[in-house]
Design a protein around this motif. Structure first.
Motif, PDB file in Angstrom:
ATOM      1  N   GLY A  41       0.810  -1.210   0.000  1.00  0.00           N
ATOM      2  CA  GLY A  41       0.000   0.000   0.000  1.00  0.00           C
ATOM      3  C   GLY A  41       0.844   1.261   0.000  1.00  0.00           C
ATOM      4  N   THR A  42       1.943   1.220   0.736  1.00  0.00           N
ATOM      5  CA  THR A  42       2.847   2.371   0.768  1.00  0.00           C
ATOM      6  C   THR A  42       3.466   2.619  -0.605  1.00  0.00           C
ATOM      7  OG1 THR A  42       3.313   1.975   3.107  1.00  0.00           O
ATOM      8  CG2 THR A  42       4.904   3.333   1.891  1.00  0.00           C
ATOM      9  N   PHE A  43       3.878   1.557  -1.287  1.00  0.00           N
ATOM     10  CA  PHE A  43       4.405   1.702  -2.640  1.00  0.00           C
ATOM     11  C   PHE A  43       3.363   2.352  -3.554  1.00  0.00           C
ATOM     12  CE2 PHE A  43       7.887  -1.079  -1.532  1.00  0.00           C
ATOM     13  CZ  PHE A  43       8.868  -0.817  -2.470  1.00  0.00           C
ATOM     14  N   MET A  44       2.098   1.917  -3.432  1.00  0.00           N
ATOM     15  CA  MET A  44       1.045   2.480  -4.280  1.00  0.00           C
ATOM     16  C   MET A  44       0.826   3.960  -3.974  1.00  0.00           C
ATOM     17  SD  MET A  44      -1.679  -0.676  -4.673  1.00  0.00           S
ATOM     18  CE  MET A  44      -1.895  -1.009  -2.940  1.00  0.00           C
ATOM     19  N   ILE A  45       0.789   4.317  -2.708  1.00  0.00           N
ATOM     20  CA  ILE A  45       0.611   5.724  -2.334  1.00  0.00           C
ATOM     21  C   ILE A  45       1.758   6.564  -2.881  1.00  0.00           C
ATOM     22  CG2 ILE A  45       0.616   7.340  -0.380  1.00  0.00           C
ATOM     23  CD1 ILE A  45      -0.859   5.057   1.204  1.00  0.00           C
ATOM     24  N   ILE A  46       2.984   6.099  -2.719  1.00  0.00           N
ATOM     25  CA  ILE A  46       4.141   6.844  -3.224  1.00  0.00           C
ATOM     26  C   ILE A  46       4.063   6.961  -4.742  1.00  0.00           C
ATOM     27  CG2 ILE A  46       6.659   6.832  -3.459  1.00  0.00           C
ATOM     28  CD1 ILE A  46       6.733   5.472  -0.659  1.00  0.00           C
ATOM     29  N   GLY A  47       3.622   5.911  -5.411  1.00  0.00           N
ATOM     30  CA  GLY A  47       3.472   5.961  -6.871  1.00  0.00           C
ATOM     31  C   GLY A  47       2.488   7.036  -7.302  1.00  0.00           C
ATOM     32  N   TRP A  48       1.339   7.102  -6.629  1.00  0.00           N
ATOM     33  CA  TRP A  48       0.353   8.127  -6.971  1.00  0.00           C
ATOM     34  C   TRP A  48       0.883   9.525  -6.671  1.00  0.00           C
ATOM     35  CZ3 TRP A  48      -2.901   6.949 -10.364  1.00  0.00           C
ATOM     36  CH2 TRP A  48      -3.533   5.712 -10.396  1.00  0.00           C
ATOM     37  N   LEU A  49       1.591   9.684  -5.549  1.00  0.00           N
ATOM     38  CA  LEU A  49       2.160  10.997  -5.229  1.00  0.00           C
ATOM     39  C   LEU A  49       3.253  11.386  -6.212  1.00  0.00           C
ATOM     40  CD1 LEU A  49       2.241  10.783  -1.330  1.00  0.00           C
ATOM     41  CD2 LEU A  49       0.693  12.151  -2.760  1.00  0.00           C
ATOM     42  N   TRP A  50       4.048  10.418  -6.639  1.00  0.00           N
ATOM     43  CA  TRP A  50       5.091  10.679  -7.634  1.00  0.00           C
ATOM     44  C   TRP A  50       4.442  11.167  -8.929  1.00  0.00           C
ATOM     45  CZ3 TRP A  50      10.328   8.884  -6.622  1.00  0.00           C
ATOM     46  CH2 TRP A  50      11.242   9.245  -7.606  1.00  0.00           C
ATOM     47  N   LEU A  51       3.345  10.508  -9.315  1.00  0.00           N
ATOM     48  CA  LEU A  51       2.633  10.933 -10.515  1.00  0.00           C
ATOM     49  C   LEU A  51       2.076  12.336 -10.345  1.00  0.00           C
ATOM     50  CD1 LEU A  51       1.573  10.220 -13.325  1.00  0.00           C
ATOM     51  CD2 LEU A  51      -0.478   9.310 -12.189  1.00  0.00           C
ATOM     52  N   ALA A  52       1.566  12.655  -9.166  1.00  0.00           N
ATOM     53  CA  ALA A  52       1.031  13.996  -8.912  1.00  0.00           C
ATOM     54  C   ALA A  52       2.120  15.057  -9.071  1.00  0.00           C
ATOM     55  CB  ALA A  52       0.424  14.066  -7.508  1.00  0.00           C
ATOM     56  N   VAL A  53       3.273  14.799  -8.479  1.00  0.00           N
ATOM     57  CA  VAL A  53       4.390  15.747  -8.606  1.00  0.00           C
ATOM     58  C   VAL A  53       4.777  15.907 -10.080  1.00  0.00           C
ATOM     59  CG1 VAL A  53       6.834  16.099  -8.065  1.00  0.00           C
ATOM     60  CG2 VAL A  53       5.258  15.382  -6.268  1.00  0.00           C
ATOM     61  N   SER A  54       4.843  14.785 -10.808  1.00  0.00           N
ATOM     62  CA  SER A  54       5.178  14.842 -12.242  1.00  0.00           C
ATOM     63  C   SER A  54       4.150  15.676 -12.994  1.00  0.00           C
ATOM     64  CB  SER A  54       5.230  13.431 -12.833  1.00  0.00           C
ATOM     65  OG  SER A  54       6.222  12.664 -12.229  1.00  0.00           O
ATOM     66  N   ALA A  55       2.876  15.500 -12.672  1.00  0.00           N
ATOM     67  CA  ALA A  55       1.818  16.236 -13.359  1.00  0.00           C
ATOM     68  C   ALA A  55       1.902  17.729 -13.050  1.00  0.00           C
ATOM     69  CB  ALA A  55       0.448  15.688 -12.970  1.00  0.00           C
ATOM     70  N   PHE A  56       2.191  18.066 -11.795  1.00  0.00           N
ATOM     71  CA  PHE A  56       2.300  19.472 -11.447  1.00  0.00           C
ATOM     72  C   PHE A  56       3.518  20.131 -12.100  1.00  0.00           C
ATOM     73  CE2 PHE A  56      -0.253  18.321  -7.530  1.00  0.00           C
ATOM     74  CZ  PHE A  56      -1.390  18.987  -7.958  1.00  0.00           C
ATOM     75  N   ARG A  57       4.560  19.364 -12.326  1.00  0.00           N
ATOM     76  CA  ARG A  57       5.774  19.897 -12.956  1.00  0.00           C
ATOM     77  C   ARG A  57       5.678  19.963 -14.472  1.00  0.00           C
ATOM     78  NH1 ARG A  57      10.642  16.956  -9.612  1.00  0.00           N
ATOM     79  NH2 ARG A  57      10.444  18.213  -7.742  1.00  0.00           N
ATOM     80  N   TYR A  58       4.754  19.214 -15.049  1.00  0.00           N
ATOM     81  CA  TYR A  58       4.646  19.133 -16.513  1.00  0.00           C
ATOM     82  C   TYR A  58       4.271  20.501 -17.086  1.00  0.00           C
ATOM     83  CZ  TYR A  58       3.147  17.730 -21.159  1.00  0.00           C
ATOM     84  OH  TYR A  58       3.004  17.617 -22.509  1.00  0.00           O
ATOM     85  N   GLN A  59       5.024  20.936 -18.087  1.00  0.00           N
ATOM     86  CA  GLN A  59       4.827  22.256 -18.670  1.00  0.00           C
ATOM     87  C   GLN A  59       4.256  22.218 -20.088  1.00  0.00           C
ATOM     88  OE1 GLN A  59       5.406  25.161 -16.920  1.00  0.00           O
ATOM     89  NE2 GLN A  59       5.795  23.798 -15.190  1.00  0.00           N
ATOM     90  N   GLY A  60       3.881  21.025 -20.579  1.00  0.00           N
ATOM     91  CA  GLY A  60       3.449  20.850 -21.967  1.00  0.00           C
ATOM     92  C   GLY A  60       2.170  21.416 -22.297  1.00  0.00           C
TER      93      GLY A  60
END
Length: 121
Positions: free
Chosen positions: A102-121
């Protein structure tokens, strides 16, 4: 680079197959707790497979990296795998590793969130 869309599709097929097994085969011999574990494992596997599908598409569009995909896949295997194992009679202490998945899944979703917020496309 891995084909995360293909991996997601395999995960979804496995989730449907295991869900059907739980609903039809396991239902006759399992306790209520075992059926609950099986249901939870199947639900999380299916939901995270859909998430993995979305991430696979995002990787191809160069919106996300492979890191959240790896985290979701590893987390799903640990989380669902430990619950499936317990539902099939493995010792209950195996449930101690379920939160690691579950922790891996939560970190995965948060990692995706950070990536989405950083995306400038």
């Amino acid at each position: 680079m891995l084909n995360w869309i293909g991996i997601a599709a395999v995960n979804m097929a496995v989730a449907v197959g295991l869900g059907a097994f739980g609903a039809h085969g396991l239902k006759k011999v399992a306790t209520a707790a075992q059926l609950d574990w099986w249901h939870t494992a199947t639900l999380y596997l299916l939901v995270h497979a859909l998430g993995l599908l979305a991430i696979g598409i995002m990787i191809r569009l160069q919106i996300a990296t492979q890191t959240p995909a790896w985290l979701l896949q590893i987390g799903s295997l640990i989380f669902a795998g430990s619950l499936y194992a317990m539902a099939l009679g493995a010792p209950r202490w195996l449930g101690a590793i379920t939160p690691i998945g579950g922790t891996f899944m939560i970190i995965g979703w948060l990692w995706l969130a950070v990536s989405a917020f950083r995306y400038q496309g």
